[in-house]
Design a protein around this motif. Sequence first.
Motif, PDB file in Angstrom:
ATOM      1  N   HIS A 376      14.217  94.364  -4.909  1.00 12.70           N
ATOM      2  CA  HIS A 376      13.005  94.004  -5.194  1.00 12.70           C
ATOM      3  C   HIS A 376      12.630  94.398  -4.603  1.00 12.70           C
ATOM      4  O   HIS A 376      12.483  95.492  -3.371  1.00 12.70           O
ATOM      5  CB  HIS A 376      12.757  92.827  -4.008  1.00 12.70           C
ATOM      6  CG  HIS A 376      14.045  92.125  -4.995  1.00 12.70           C
ATOM      7  ND1 HIS A 376      13.707  90.518  -6.207  1.00 12.70           N
ATOM      8  CD2 HIS A 376      15.400  91.591  -4.766  1.00 12.70           C
ATOM      9  CE1 HIS A 376      14.843  90.064  -5.901  1.00 12.70           C
ATOM     10  NE2 HIS A 376      15.534  90.101  -5.587  1.00 12.70           N
ATOM     11  N   PHE A 378       8.712  95.633  -2.264  1.00 11.86           N
ATOM     12  CA  PHE A 378       7.813  95.012  -1.324  1.00 11.86           C
ATOM     13  C   PHE A 378       6.754  96.633  -0.768  1.00 11.86           C
ATOM     14  O   PHE A 378       7.048  97.531  -0.855  1.00 11.86           O
ATOM     15  CB  PHE A 378       8.800  95.415   0.116  1.00 11.86           C
ATOM     16  CG  PHE A 378       9.359  93.808  -0.191  1.00 11.86           C
ATOM     17  CD1 PHE A 378       9.131  92.625  -0.546  1.00 11.86           C
ATOM     18  CD2 PHE A 378      10.619  94.239  -0.668  1.00 11.86           C
ATOM     19  CE1 PHE A 378      10.120  90.862  -0.633  1.00 11.86           C
ATOM     20  CE2 PHE A 378      11.792  93.692  -0.647  1.00 11.86           C
ATOM     21  CZ  PHE A 378      11.505  92.042  -1.009  1.00 11.86           C
ATOM     22  N   ILE A 395       8.010  90.536   4.312  1.00 12.73           N
ATOM     23  CA  ILE A 395       9.036  90.036   3.184  1.00 12.73           C
ATOM     24  C   ILE A 395       8.344  88.060   3.618  1.00 12.73           C
ATOM     25  O   ILE A 395       8.592  87.851   4.723  1.00 12.73           O
ATOM     26  CB  ILE A 395      10.216  90.612   3.553  1.00 12.73           C
ATOM     27  CG1 ILE A 395       9.819  92.011   2.918  1.00 12.73           C
ATOM     28  CG2 ILE A 395      10.567  89.821   1.763  1.00 12.73           C
ATOM     29  CD1 ILE A 395      12.140  92.369   3.076  1.00 12.73           C
ATOM     30  N   ARG A 397       8.753  84.314   2.058  1.00  7.05           N
ATOM     31  CA  ARG A 397       9.848  83.458   1.826  1.00  7.05           C
ATOM     32  C   ARG A 397       8.944  83.127  -0.023  1.00  7.05           C
ATOM     33  O   ARG A 397       8.283  82.574   0.134  1.00  7.05           O
ATOM     34  CB  ARG A 397      10.010  82.575   2.947  1.00  7.05           C
ATOM     35  CG  ARG A 397      11.434  81.129   1.824  1.00  7.05           C
ATOM     36  CD  ARG A 397      11.926  80.051   2.435  1.00  7.05           C
ATOM     37  NE  ARG A 397      12.326  80.568   3.392  1.00  7.05           N
ATOM     38  CZ  ARG A 397      12.492  79.714   4.519  1.00  7.05           C
ATOM     39  NH1 ARG A 397      12.806  78.217   4.378  1.00  7.05           N
ATOM     40  NH2 ARG A 397      13.297  80.368   5.679  1.00  7.05           N
ATOM     41  N   THR A 402      14.622  85.799  -1.233  1.00  9.46           N
ATOM     42  CA  THR A 402      13.810  86.465   0.308  1.00  9.46           C
ATOM     43  C   THR A 402      13.971  85.313   1.124  1.00  9.46           C
ATOM     44  O   THR A 402      14.161  85.400   2.104  1.00  9.46           O
ATOM     45  CB  THR A 402      12.182  86.085   0.044  1.00  9.46           C
ATOM     46  OG1 THR A 402      12.239  85.468  -1.185  1.00  9.46           O
ATOM     47  CG2 THR A 402      11.979  87.735  -1.060  1.00  9.46           C
TER      48      THR A 402
END
Length: 706
Positions: A376, A378, A395, A397, A402
């Motif tokens: 993923h 970021f 990060i 949610r 996540t």
Amino acid sequence: MDPQRRGAWGGGGKRAMRAAIAALAAAVFAGYLVLLVAMPTYAYKHTWLPALRAKTTTTYFGTNQGANFLVFTSPIVVIALLGCVYLHLGKNNNSQIKNIKSGEGQNRIEIWKRPMIIKGLGIVSRIELAFFLMFIALLIWNLATYFHNDFARITTISATRSGEKVWEAKLDMAALRLGLVGNIALTFLFLPVTRGSSVLQFLGVTAEGSIKYHIWVGHIVMTLFTAHGLCYIIYWASTHQISQMVKWENTGISNIAGEISLLAGLFLWATTFPRIRKTMFELFFYTHYLYILFVFFFMLHVGISYASIMLPGFFLFMIDRYLRFLQSRHHVRLVSARVLPCHTVELNFSKNKGLNYSPTSIVFMNVPSISKLQWHPFTISSSSSLESDNISVIIKREGKWTTKLIDLVASPTPPDRLDVSIEGPYGPASTDFLRHDLLVMVSGGSGVTPFISIIRDLIHTSETLKTPTPQILLVAAFKNSADLTMLGLILPISGAPPHLSNLNLQIEAYVTRQNQPPPPPQENDKSPRTVGFNPSPTDPPLAATLGNCNSWLWLAAVIASSFITYLVSIGILTRCFIYPIDRNSNRVYSTAARAAIHVAFICAAVVAGATAGFVWNKARVGKETTQIRNMAAEREMESLPQLSLAESINVYYGERPDLKRYLFERKESSVGVLVCGPKKLRRQVAYICSSSLAENLHFESISFSW
């Protein structure tokens, strides 16, 4: 010679060399485009191509393959190599952003960069729209020219002789040409997703910003190939040749291979549409691996000669993909995490001091304990200038992955260590924020993350380098008051300056779903806390890999050595094994087998070249300073920076920001407008910046919601 003069001369010499390299790359690409435009014409087919084949036919590459390597495969590879050298010469300027005010020439460029909202394309600049329309025009030109020339030769008499109707003969020819034009589009499909690409960096395109080009080209490729397959099925059914669907010819086109490739592409394509991708991300993620079957069977279908047209983009992608694999084999050193009450964490990793990156860069992260296959992206929230030995990501949610990660880190008994693998960082080769008088950053929710990296970088510029910085206005919209704690992440967990007096920062924060401030916190209320980890001694700090600003020449060496190794090895095999079979026997060497051998040799050359380059580069990085400063788990920020930051924040409850007022009322000559957040917010800001009333606004969108 005076050191200052020597430095000025050196800088001028590098600029001249970069200009010459850029001109050479532009000339190579222009020649490449001329060939693509000329492909469907009689002049190319009957004059250029025979002369080219006469000069390139050898017992090492054959009749068609040598010509295609020369005119279709090599130009893109050469441009990638030139891009590496260009970026290497400019790497010393990447960490220092020059304050260049807009002149007349700069203003003309900025006009072309102004945003437009196009249905189906989203937010695009005039430059992007112009190039996209030229790409569409290229495909239409090829298709229309093929149709015009081929249909003119199909008459009632010629069709009757072959036992076909006129429309059937035209359908047969149209199906063939749709496939050929699809092959041209396929050439550009993998270039935008080559994250460490020198071509993208050379053009000033980021890995995140290029994803939309991949999406556009992907839809075009699959539309052309689907039409190609359907036309052939209709043609075979009409002429009672449906058995052609199960034929695998020894030479020429293999129909079964083409059908397998098309089916793999259709399954992949079906999961890319936004509704499916957002609701079933894991399905989208895993089906994307079907690109391996799609490309492999495509090459078996058409043979290596035609596949040489699309080969350069995929070849560069393979190098990048294998280098990412090598980088991700080891876990990186996770040192600490800041846990916020708004279901958000900041993960802090150790990094090598030699690893530099620009603000708004991204990393791709994998946590094997959650999913061994999922990666993923970021945004990096840290600044390599301000924090020399750690790198941070924020990060929030958002989905299943996540949620599992945050629950793991934020649990009352977090794990003693957490295995994390990282690919990257990937970002712009340089940024130009200092050329503006004012930076207006508009964010929604977790969209504030990339702006944190920019602000931290400007903190270093103003406090350490003592360089004047633009005013900063951050307009941040949050759903709940707990999300306001994300603003505290603007100051790093370590390495903050004692004060922020030199940074003109103003934050306007809006809480949209609460009409009044929350009650004073109780003792049992959750508050931000720091979690420390004890990483394994074998976990190294994150280090620069190939494609990073410090290793462009190493990437050039990998590309060149891999390509040369492939050409030499396949030439020797063809001369010693395939050519004698074709010449001295009654059979011709299988087209599919030849393509499979080329695929194997390409993979072997990439693995050999990339592994050697990666190991040598790793050894070079290992010799640099690798001192790791272990951050104390419970270290708190100094009181002065927190106080200074709090004084810069205004909070509004129960309302949304009036973006027109914030943007139209700014009278500075140059206002950089950056936006990150939901699609509606990005489009609203883009619409304002595209107005004729906003001549001083320079728009840039940052988004991961593809």
